[in-house]
Design a protein around this motif. Sequence first.
Motif, PDB file in Angstrom:
ATOM      1  N   ARG A 266      47.676  26.256 -11.218  1.00  0.00           N
ATOM      2  CA  ARG A 266      49.073  26.556 -11.500  1.00  0.00           C
ATOM      3  C   ARG A 266      49.970  25.501 -10.861  1.00  0.00           C
ATOM      4  O   ARG A 266      49.610  24.921  -9.837  1.00  0.00           O
ATOM      5  CB  ARG A 266      49.435  27.926 -10.925  1.00  0.00           C
ATOM      6  N   PRO A 267      51.157  25.261 -11.447  1.00  0.00           N
ATOM      7  CA  PRO A 267      52.100  24.348 -10.795  1.00  0.00           C
ATOM      8  C   PRO A 267      52.482  24.868  -9.419  1.00  0.00           C
ATOM      9  O   PRO A 267      52.398  26.063  -9.137  1.00  0.00           O
ATOM     10  CB  PRO A 267      53.301  24.355 -11.746  1.00  0.00           C
ATOM     11  N   ALA A 268      52.903  23.956  -8.562  1.00  0.00           N
ATOM     12  CA  ALA A 268      53.286  24.332  -7.198  1.00  0.00           C
ATOM     13  C   ALA A 268      54.361  23.395  -6.690  1.00  0.00           C
ATOM     14  O   ALA A 268      54.417  22.222  -7.068  1.00  0.00           O
ATOM     15  CB  ALA A 268      52.079  24.290  -6.265  1.00  0.00           C
ATOM     16  N   THR A 269      55.227  23.927  -5.837  1.00  0.00           N
ATOM     17  CA  THR A 269      56.162  23.077  -5.104  1.00  0.00           C
ATOM     18  C   THR A 269      55.541  22.734  -3.760  1.00  0.00           C
ATOM     19  O   THR A 269      54.678  23.469  -3.260  1.00  0.00           O
ATOM     20  CB  THR A 269      57.518  23.771  -4.896  1.00  0.00           C
ATOM     21  N   CYS A 270      55.991  21.627  -3.183  1.00  0.00           N
ATOM     22  CA  CYS A 270      55.400  21.202  -1.913  1.00  0.00           C
ATOM     23  C   CYS A 270      56.376  20.293  -1.175  1.00  0.00           C
ATOM     24  O   CYS A 270      57.068  19.470  -1.788  1.00  0.00           O
ATOM     25  CB  CYS A 270      54.091  20.452  -2.181  1.00  0.00           C
ATOM     26  N   LEU A 271      56.437  20.456   0.124  1.00  0.00           N
ATOM     27  CA  LEU A 271      57.270  19.610   0.985  1.00  0.00           C
ATOM     28  C   LEU A 271      56.382  19.006   2.067  1.00  0.00           C
ATOM     29  O   LEU A 271      55.638  19.729   2.746  1.00  0.00           O
ATOM     30  CB  LEU A 271      58.387  20.428   1.624  1.00  0.00           C
ATOM     31  N   LEU A 272      56.447  17.686   2.206  1.00  0.00           N
ATOM     32  CA  LEU A 272      55.686  16.980   3.238  1.00  0.00           C
ATOM     33  C   LEU A 272      56.644  16.352   4.239  1.00  0.00           C
ATOM     34  O   LEU A 272      57.685  15.805   3.852  1.00  0.00           O
ATOM     35  CB  LEU A 272      54.824  15.873   2.624  1.00  0.00           C
ATOM     36  N   VAL A 273      56.273  16.421   5.518  1.00  0.00           N
ATOM     37  CA  VAL A 273      57.046  15.768   6.572  1.00  0.00           C
ATOM     38  C   VAL A 273      56.072  15.065   7.514  1.00  0.00           C
ATOM     39  O   VAL A 273      55.214  15.717   8.120  1.00  0.00           O
ATOM     40  CB  VAL A 273      57.896  16.766   7.380  1.00  0.00           C
ATOM     41  N   GLN A 274      56.183  13.751   7.589  1.00  0.00           N
ATOM     42  CA  GLN A 274      55.364  12.980   8.524  1.00  0.00           C
ATOM     43  C   GLN A 274      56.183  12.752   9.794  1.00  0.00           C
ATOM     44  O   GLN A 274      57.209  12.071   9.767  1.00  0.00           O
ATOM     45  CB  GLN A 274      54.955  11.648   7.911  1.00  0.00           C
ATOM     46  N   VAL A 275      55.739  13.359  10.903  1.00  0.00           N
ATOM     47  CA  VAL A 275      56.470  13.285  12.171  1.00  0.00           C
ATOM     48  C   VAL A 275      55.816  12.236  13.071  1.00  0.00           C
ATOM     49  O   VAL A 275      54.602  12.262  13.294  1.00  0.00           O
ATOM     50  CB  VAL A 275      56.491  14.652  12.876  1.00  0.00           C
ATOM     51  N   ALA A 282      61.144  11.404  11.493  1.00  0.00           N
ATOM     52  CA  ALA A 282      60.426  12.223  10.518  1.00  0.00           C
ATOM     53  C   ALA A 282      60.715  11.669   9.129  1.00  0.00           C
ATOM     54  O   ALA A 282      61.876  11.379   8.796  1.00  0.00           O
ATOM     55  CB  ALA A 282      60.848  13.677  10.611  1.00  0.00           C
ATOM     56  N   THR A 283      59.658  11.532   8.312  1.00  0.00           N
ATOM     57  CA  THR A 283      59.795  11.058   6.935  1.00  0.00           C
ATOM     58  C   THR A 283      59.437  12.191   5.983  1.00  0.00           C
ATOM     59  O   THR A 283      58.359  12.794   6.093  1.00  0.00           O
ATOM     60  CB  THR A 283      58.894   9.846   6.677  1.00  0.00           C
ATOM     61  N   PHE A 284      60.352  12.481   5.051  1.00  0.00           N
ATOM     62  CA  PHE A 284      60.238  13.644   4.172  1.00  0.00           C
ATOM     63  C   PHE A 284      59.983  13.207   2.728  1.00  0.00           C
ATOM     64  O   PHE A 284      60.438  12.145   2.289  1.00  0.00           O
ATOM     65  CB  PHE A 284      61.539  14.462   4.183  1.00  0.00           C
ATOM     66  N   ALA A 285      59.293  14.080   1.975  1.00  0.00           N
ATOM     67  CA  ALA A 285      59.158  13.913   0.529  1.00  0.00           C
ATOM     68  C   ALA A 285      58.963  15.306  -0.073  1.00  0.00           C
ATOM     69  O   ALA A 285      58.204  16.124   0.471  1.00  0.00           O
ATOM     70  CB  ALA A 285      57.988  13.002   0.172  1.00  0.00           C
ATOM     71  N   SER A 286      59.663  15.540  -1.190  1.00  0.00           N
ATOM     72  CA  SER A 286      59.664  16.884  -1.772  1.00  0.00           C
ATOM     73  C   SER A 286      59.225  16.863  -3.225  1.00  0.00           C
ATOM     74  O   SER A 286      59.685  16.038  -4.022  1.00  0.00           O
ATOM     75  CB  SER A 286      61.066  17.500  -1.675  1.00  0.00           C
ATOM     76  N   ALA A 287      58.335  17.808  -3.568  1.00  0.00           N
ATOM     77  CA  ALA A 287      57.925  18.030  -4.954  1.00  0.00           C
ATOM     78  C   ALA A 287      58.479  19.382  -5.394  1.00  0.00           C
ATOM     79  O   ALA A 287      57.791  20.403  -5.324  1.00  0.00           O
ATOM     80  CB  ALA A 287      56.408  17.999  -5.085  1.00  0.00           C
ATOM     81  N   PRO A 307      66.069  13.956  -1.903  1.00  0.00           N
ATOM     82  CA  PRO A 307      65.867  13.888  -3.351  1.00  0.00           C
ATOM     83  C   PRO A 307      64.656  14.756  -3.708  1.00  0.00           C
ATOM     84  O   PRO A 307      63.656  14.759  -2.992  1.00  0.00           O
ATOM     85  CB  PRO A 307      65.588  12.400  -3.599  1.00  0.00           C
ATOM     86  N   VAL A 308      64.753  15.508  -4.788  1.00  0.00           N
ATOM     87  CA  VAL A 308      63.696  16.459  -5.142  1.00  0.00           C
ATOM     88  C   VAL A 308      62.974  15.983  -6.396  1.00  0.00           C
ATOM     89  O   VAL A 308      63.581  15.851  -7.469  1.00  0.00           O
ATOM     90  CB  VAL A 308      64.276  17.870  -5.373  1.00  0.00           C
ATOM     91  N   GLY A 309      61.672  15.707  -6.254  1.00  0.00           N
ATOM     92  CA  GLY A 309      60.868  15.319  -7.401  1.00  0.00           C
ATOM     93  C   GLY A 309      60.340  16.533  -8.135  1.00  0.00           C
ATOM     94  O   GLY A 309      60.567  17.676  -7.718  1.00  0.00           O
ATOM     95  N   GLU A 320      60.364  10.429  -3.799  1.00  0.00           N
ATOM     96  CA  GLU A 320      61.039   9.446  -2.960  1.00  0.00           C
ATOM     97  C   GLU A 320      61.043   9.902  -1.496  1.00  0.00           C
ATOM     98  O   GLU A 320      61.212  11.090  -1.220  1.00  0.00           O
ATOM     99  CB  GLU A 320      62.485   9.259  -3.423  1.00  0.00           C
ATOM    100  N   PRO A 321      60.898   8.963  -0.564  1.00  0.00           N
ATOM    101  CA  PRO A 321      60.900   9.323   0.868  1.00  0.00           C
ATOM    102  C   PRO A 321      62.303   9.247   1.469  1.00  0.00           C
ATOM    103  O   PRO A 321      63.166   8.501   0.999  1.00  0.00           O
ATOM    104  CB  PRO A 321      59.999   8.255   1.485  1.00  0.00           C
TER     105      PRO A 321
END
Length: 396
Positions: A266-275, A282-287, A307-309, A320-321
Amino acid sequence: MSERAGDKASLVEEHAAVLARLKAATDAIEEIGSHPDERSVCEDLAGFLCRHGFEAAAVDVRPEDEPGWARVAVAGDPKLVDQVEPRHEKGAPHTYAAMAPGDVPVRVVSAPLKWQGRVIGSVSAASARAHDLGEHETATVHDAARLAAVHLGHARRLAATERTAFHLQQALVAEPGRPHPNLEVAGRYLPVGARTLVGGDWFESVRLHFGRSLLVVGDVMGHGLDAAVDMNAYRSALRDVASTDLPPHRVLRQLDSVVADDGGLRPATCLLVQVDPARGSATFASAGHLPPVVFTADGSADLVDLPVGPPLGTGVGGYEPVTRTLAPADTLVLFTDGLVERRGEDIDVSLARLSSLRVRPGSSPEELVEEVLLRLDAHHAEDDVAVLAARIRERS
């Protein structure tokens, strides 16, 4: 009266008694077990008996993991059953006289609640109108008790299944990979409502090189076991991709490609944060995921503008980061939409409620998570809730 007339009158009485018992049995089917939990079943049973010939009723159950009895429901005049105790060690129904407070004589009809050969409870119905208590009332108690016992047994089986499923979900999300010791983290998962077993919300943390950690929160579409299975597949894939030590937006891009090629998730949303504690960044990227919030030293909240992908599984990519600094006293909070969203409310209003929070300064990540859950009434949310908080540990 002739013998023939007497026989006819007797038949009429018997017929009326049978109809009354059938009517009571029909009412019991409609009124008992409308909600599939143990306390509601017991409350339904007690209330039913007070509407069908009795002035008070009490239901006691045997807790599954504890000795003795526990009274879980009382209806009618509580004084009439206050001193009535369950008396069905061997499961035999009976009627007896008792004395209520104030020296009020009562007649009590008791029946066991038996399920799969075991006595799991007892119901006692009392009346101070002893002359009005007959076979019909006694039969009503026994019939209602048998019906309630089945519902009670099913409620216990359902509760046991839910506990198992909940522990499964907790095992999946409550023990993420350990971040580096230079990062203090706390996480919580709350399923939606009492009837939902598991869902697709999750969080994770992954150790990277050079003291960095990757924080993850995700939300698979839907609820139930299928969503939980897909959630675990996303989590496993994420760990594999993250081990390559790519920046967050490229991790999302690769994860999106893997999931799209699979075609079965199934599709999913996801948020990543590299600390990166060494650099305080902290570097963020959002799906397709909601932005995180940073609680600063004074307890105020600051939503991170991202920005939200597109959600994962589309194969579109385009992530985008964004990098920002993290002060030593800042606490970063990632969450799924169940924490803030409310039915019929614009998401901007929901996020504004979160960003207006002011928590106690100096709270640990664990304390902050608990306060946010409480302040946003997350225990009564309309969707699953997953929250992950992190703070850079100050060097000694």
